[in-house]
Design a protein around this motif. Sequence first.
Motif, PDB file in Angstrom:
ATOM      1  N   ASP A   1       0.777  -1.089   0.003  1.00  0.00           N
ATOM      2  CA  ASP A   1       0.040  -0.127  -0.220  1.00  0.00           C
ATOM      3  C   ASP A   1       1.287   0.800  -0.189  1.00  0.00           C
ATOM      4  OD1 ASP A   1       0.877   0.068   3.085  1.00  0.00           O
ATOM      5  OD2 ASP A   1      -0.620   0.231   3.403  1.00  0.00           O
ATOM      6  N   GLY A   2       2.219   0.657  -0.218  1.00  0.00           N
ATOM      7  CA  GLY A   2       3.188   1.983  -0.699  1.00  0.00           C
ATOM      8  C   GLY A   2       3.092   2.646   1.201  1.00  0.00           C
ATOM      9  N   SER A   3       3.252   2.318   2.479  1.00  0.00           N
ATOM     10  CA  SER A   3       3.466   2.537   3.908  1.00  0.00           C
ATOM     11  C   SER A   3       4.578   1.832   4.120  1.00  0.00           C
ATOM     12  CB  SER A   3       2.148   2.535   4.390  1.00  0.00           C
ATOM     13  OG  SER A   3       1.599   0.475   4.788  1.00  0.00           O
ATOM     14  N   GLY A   4       4.722   0.869   3.457  1.00  0.00           N
ATOM     15  CA  GLY A   4       5.699   0.130   4.527  1.00  0.00           C
ATOM     16  C   GLY A   4       5.624  -1.030   5.064  1.00  0.00           C
ATOM     17  N   VAL A   5       4.044  -1.699   4.405  1.00  0.00           N
ATOM     18  CA  VAL A   5       3.969  -2.725   5.136  1.00  0.00           C
ATOM     19  C   VAL A   5       3.378  -4.100   4.122  1.00  0.00           C
ATOM     20  CG1 VAL A   5       2.054  -4.191   6.119  1.00  0.00           C
ATOM     21  CG2 VAL A   5       2.490  -1.579   7.406  1.00  0.00           C
TER      22      VAL A   5
ATOM     23  N   LEU B   1      10.807 -10.901   2.156  1.00  0.00           N
ATOM     24  CA  LEU B   1      10.293  -9.443   1.815  1.00  0.00           C
ATOM     25  C   LEU B   1      11.196  -7.808   2.502  1.00  0.00           C
ATOM     26  CD1 LEU B   1       6.205 -10.476   1.317  1.00  0.00           C
ATOM     27  CD2 LEU B   1       7.770 -10.231  -0.643  1.00  0.00           C
ATOM     28  N   THR B   2      10.836  -8.505   3.622  1.00  0.00           N
ATOM     29  CA  THR B   2      11.940  -7.200   4.658  1.00  0.00           C
ATOM     30  C   THR B   2      13.114  -7.059   3.327  1.00  0.00           C
ATOM     31  OG1 THR B   2      12.608  -8.692   5.768  1.00  0.00           O
ATOM     32  CG2 THR B   2      10.547  -7.615   6.026  1.00  0.00           C
TER      33      THR B   2
ATOM     34  N   GLY C   1       9.185  -3.043   5.379  1.00  0.00           N
ATOM     35  CA  GLY C   1       9.712  -2.405   6.605  1.00  0.00           C
ATOM     36  C   GLY C   1       8.189  -4.190   7.233  1.00  0.00           C
ATOM     37  N   GLN C   2       7.453  -4.091   7.281  1.00  0.00           N
ATOM     38  CA  GLN C   2       6.668  -5.564   8.116  1.00  0.00           C
ATOM     39  C   GLN C   2       5.643  -6.022   6.497  1.00  0.00           C
ATOM     40  OE1 GLN C   2       4.818  -1.951  10.505  1.00  0.00           O
ATOM     41  NE2 GLN C   2       6.064  -3.068  12.183  1.00  0.00           N
ATOM     42  N   VAL C   3       5.439  -7.299   7.618  1.00  0.00           N
ATOM     43  CA  VAL C   3       4.347  -7.922   6.516  1.00  0.00           C
ATOM     44  C   VAL C   3       2.871  -8.033   7.745  1.00  0.00           C
ATOM     45  CG1 VAL C   3       4.093  -9.786   5.768  1.00  0.00           C
ATOM     46  CG2 VAL C   3       6.440  -8.896   5.595  1.00  0.00           C
ATOM     47  N   LEU C   4       1.663  -7.899   7.174  1.00  0.00           N
ATOM     48  CA  LEU C   4       0.868  -8.005   7.524  1.00  0.00           C
ATOM     49  C   LEU C   4      -0.204  -9.656   6.997  1.00  0.00           C
ATOM     50  CD1 LEU C   4      -2.075  -5.759   8.768  1.00  0.00           C
ATOM     51  CD2 LEU C   4      -2.867  -8.046   6.723  1.00  0.00           C
ATOM     52  N   PHE C   5      -0.908 -10.750   7.094  1.00  0.00           N
ATOM     53  CA  PHE C   5      -1.069 -11.787   6.792  1.00  0.00           C
ATOM     54  C   PHE C   5      -2.643 -11.547   7.331  1.00  0.00           C
ATOM     55  CE2 PHE C   5       3.174 -12.996   8.256  1.00  0.00           C
ATOM     56  CZ  PHE C   5       3.367 -13.896   6.489  1.00  0.00           C
ATOM     57  N   THR C   6      -2.937 -12.150   5.399  1.00  0.00           N
ATOM     58  CA  THR C   6      -4.402 -12.620   5.699  1.00  0.00           C
ATOM     59  C   THR C   6      -4.805 -14.160   5.055  1.00  0.00           C
ATOM     60  OG1 THR C   6      -4.343 -11.695   3.865  1.00  0.00           O
ATOM     61  CG2 THR C   6      -5.195  -9.998   5.785  1.00  0.00           C
TER      62      THR C   6
ATOM     63  N   GLY D   1       8.776 -15.822  15.299  1.00  0.00           N
ATOM     64  CA  GLY D   1       9.946 -16.587  14.957  1.00  0.00           C
ATOM     65  C   GLY D   1      10.167 -17.462  17.040  1.00  0.00           C
ATOM     66  N   SER D   2       9.978 -16.458  18.167  1.00  0.00           N
ATOM     67  CA  SER D   2       9.694 -16.683  19.488  1.00  0.00           C
ATOM     68  C   SER D   2       9.057 -18.131  19.724  1.00  0.00           C
ATOM     69  CB  SER D   2       9.204 -15.632  20.135  1.00  0.00           C
ATOM     70  OG  SER D   2       8.507 -15.188  20.188  1.00  0.00           O
ATOM     71  N   GLY D   3       7.945 -18.273  18.937  1.00  0.00           N
ATOM     72  CA  GLY D   3       6.526 -19.679  19.014  1.00  0.00           C
ATOM     73  C   GLY D   3       5.362 -18.763  18.957  1.00  0.00           C
ATOM     74  N   ASP D   4       5.270 -17.891  20.199  1.00  0.00           N
ATOM     75  CA  ASP D   4       3.336 -17.635  20.213  1.00  0.00           C
ATOM     76  C   ASP D   4       3.070 -16.589  18.552  1.00  0.00           C
ATOM     77  OD1 ASP D   4       5.088 -15.178  19.762  1.00  0.00           O
ATOM     78  OD2 ASP D   4       3.739 -13.662  20.704  1.00  0.00           O
ATOM     79  N   LEU D   5       1.594 -16.428  19.183  1.00  0.00           N
ATOM     80  CA  LEU D   5       1.430 -16.305  17.958  1.00  0.00           C
ATOM     81  C   LEU D   5       0.735 -14.791  17.929  1.00  0.00           C
ATOM     82  CD1 LEU D   5      -0.769 -18.062  15.689  1.00  0.00           C
ATOM     83  CD2 LEU D   5      -2.623 -17.554  17.295  1.00  0.00           C
ATOM     84  N   SER D   6       0.932 -14.171  16.630  1.00  0.00           N
ATOM     85  CA  SER D   6       0.005 -12.341  16.994  1.00  0.00           C
ATOM     86  C   SER D   6      -0.313 -11.785  17.049  1.00  0.00           C
ATOM     87  CB  SER D   6       1.545 -12.255  14.865  1.00  0.00           C
ATOM     88  OG  SER D   6       0.279 -12.464  14.472  1.00  0.00           O
ATOM     89  N   GLN D   7      -0.861 -11.086  16.934  1.00  0.00           N
ATOM     90  CA  GLN D   7      -3.086 -10.465  16.824  1.00  0.00           C
ATOM     91  C   GLN D   7      -3.041 -10.722  15.001  1.00  0.00           C
ATOM     92  OE1 GLN D   7      -4.912 -10.331  19.230  1.00  0.00           O
ATOM     93  NE2 GLN D   7      -3.316 -11.281  20.607  1.00  0.00           N
ATOM     94  N   PRO D   8      -4.267 -11.366  14.859  1.00  0.00           N
ATOM     95  CA  PRO D   8      -4.942 -11.108  13.203  1.00  0.00           C
ATOM     96  C   PRO D   8      -4.485  -9.132  13.717  1.00  0.00           C
ATOM     97  CG  PRO D   8      -5.994 -11.864  15.157  1.00  0.00           C
ATOM     98  CD  PRO D   8      -5.369 -11.567  15.638  1.00  0.00           C
ATOM     99  N   GLY D   9      -4.342  -9.463  11.641  1.00  0.00           N
ATOM    100  CA  GLY D   9      -4.546  -7.727  11.488  1.00  0.00           C
ATOM    101  C   GLY D   9      -3.051  -7.687  12.380  1.00  0.00           C
ATOM    102  N   GLN D  10      -1.896  -7.802  12.817  1.00  0.00           N
ATOM    103  CA  GLN D  10      -0.977  -7.284  13.623  1.00  0.00           C
ATOM    104  C   GLN D  10       0.219  -7.204  12.515  1.00  0.00           C
ATOM    105  OE1 GLN D  10       0.622  -8.919  16.962  1.00  0.00           O
ATOM    106  NE2 GLN D  10       2.370  -7.404  17.132  1.00  0.00           N
ATOM    107  N   PRO D  11       0.705  -6.192  11.794  1.00  0.00           N
ATOM    108  CA  PRO D  11       1.828  -6.463  11.386  1.00  0.00           C
ATOM    109  C   PRO D  11       2.887  -6.660  11.994  1.00  0.00           C
ATOM    110  CG  PRO D  11       0.941  -4.008  11.053  1.00  0.00           C
ATOM    111  CD  PRO D  11       0.228  -4.861  12.011  1.00  0.00           C
ATOM    112  N   LEU D  12       4.170  -7.327  10.911  1.00  0.00           N
ATOM    113  CA  LEU D  12       5.296  -8.409  11.424  1.00  0.00           C
ATOM    114  C   LEU D  12       7.093  -7.677  11.139  1.00  0.00           C
ATOM    115  CD1 LEU D  12       3.600 -11.985  11.727  1.00  0.00           C
ATOM    116  CD2 LEU D  12       3.839  -9.808  13.715  1.00  0.00           C
ATOM    117  N   PRO D  13       7.039  -6.789  11.942  1.00  0.00           N
ATOM    118  CA  PRO D  13       8.390  -6.449  11.187  1.00  0.00           C
ATOM    119  C   PRO D  13       9.508  -7.698  11.227  1.00  0.00           C
ATOM    120  CG  PRO D  13       8.561  -5.756  14.223  1.00  0.00           C
ATOM    121  CD  PRO D  13       7.336  -7.054  13.676  1.00  0.00           C
ATOM    122  N   ARG D  14      10.542  -7.256  10.547  1.00  0.00           N
ATOM    123  CA  ARG D  14      12.135  -8.816  10.678  1.00  0.00           C
ATOM    124  C   ARG D  14      12.437  -8.614  11.709  1.00  0.00           C
ATOM    125  NH1 ARG D  14      15.345  -9.335   6.165  1.00  0.00           N
ATOM    126  NH2 ARG D  14      17.344 -10.456   6.882  1.00  0.00           N
ATOM    127  N   ARG D  15      12.543  -7.899  12.946  1.00  0.00           N
ATOM    128  CA  ARG D  15      12.778  -8.978  13.968  1.00  0.00           C
ATOM    129  C   ARG D  15      12.509  -9.291  15.109  1.00  0.00           C
ATOM    130  NH1 ARG D  15      11.344  -3.423  14.775  1.00  0.00           N
ATOM    131  NH2 ARG D  15       9.234  -3.665  16.947  1.00  0.00           N
TER     132      ARG D  15
END
Length: 235
Positions: A138-142, A173-174, A180-185, A196-210
């Motif tokens: 979308d041009g915002s880096g996500v 992708l990063t 800079g971030q990736v969001l999944f649907t 990477g730590s094994g926990d689950l992200s929140q739906p719609g939460q952009p994920l950074p490389r770190r």
Amino acid sequence: MARRLMLIVVVIVALLAACGIPNSGDVARIPANEVGALDDTLPPTTTTTTTIPETTIEPTTTTQPAITTTSIATEEVNLYFIDSSAILRRYSRPIRRGASSSEVLSALQEGPPVGDIGVGLRTALPTERQAPLKVNEDGSGVATVDLPANFYDPNLMKQEDQGLAIGQIVLTLTEIGGIGQVLFTLAGQPIGVLRGSGDLSQPGQPLPRRDYLNLLESSTPTTTTTTPAVPATTV
């Protein structure tokens, strides 16, 4: 005329005499001045020469179509695959210069290279034909990656590889400028994915490389075999 007839008679008599040579052995000679007259009785010989006109063969010229080659400018992109220790390894390969993020993901889904350079590498991602990934910027880096409904099908992906599969996508992708971030649907619905730590992200939460850098170091990354739930759709 009378002379010619006489000469013919003499010739006939001579021939008859030759066929039956008398015992006397006498031979009648024809006077030399009469020999030339014999030539007058032979029909003249006519030789006809036929001239065949010359045929000119024109040389055949074959024109070969010009062969043109088109050079495609390429650049190196970094793709991430899994090694034998369950660590993500970076692999650089050439791709069309200016390739879109969708083309980069397609290259990632092709899997590691064949040959010595790819020995020990594998991918957790299904092939593009099995489960095509769609990416939108979308041009915002996500970058938003839409996973197909069968992405987590156990016939296509091991449960313990789910976190590594997401890490492959995020880290690849990063590496692209502007992301800079990736969001999944999943099938168009926001979804939480394993970090990477094994926990689950929140739906719609952009994920950074770190969030996935530990997958480049840990020999036994922590994974949770949780199949992300698709939010219910209200009809």
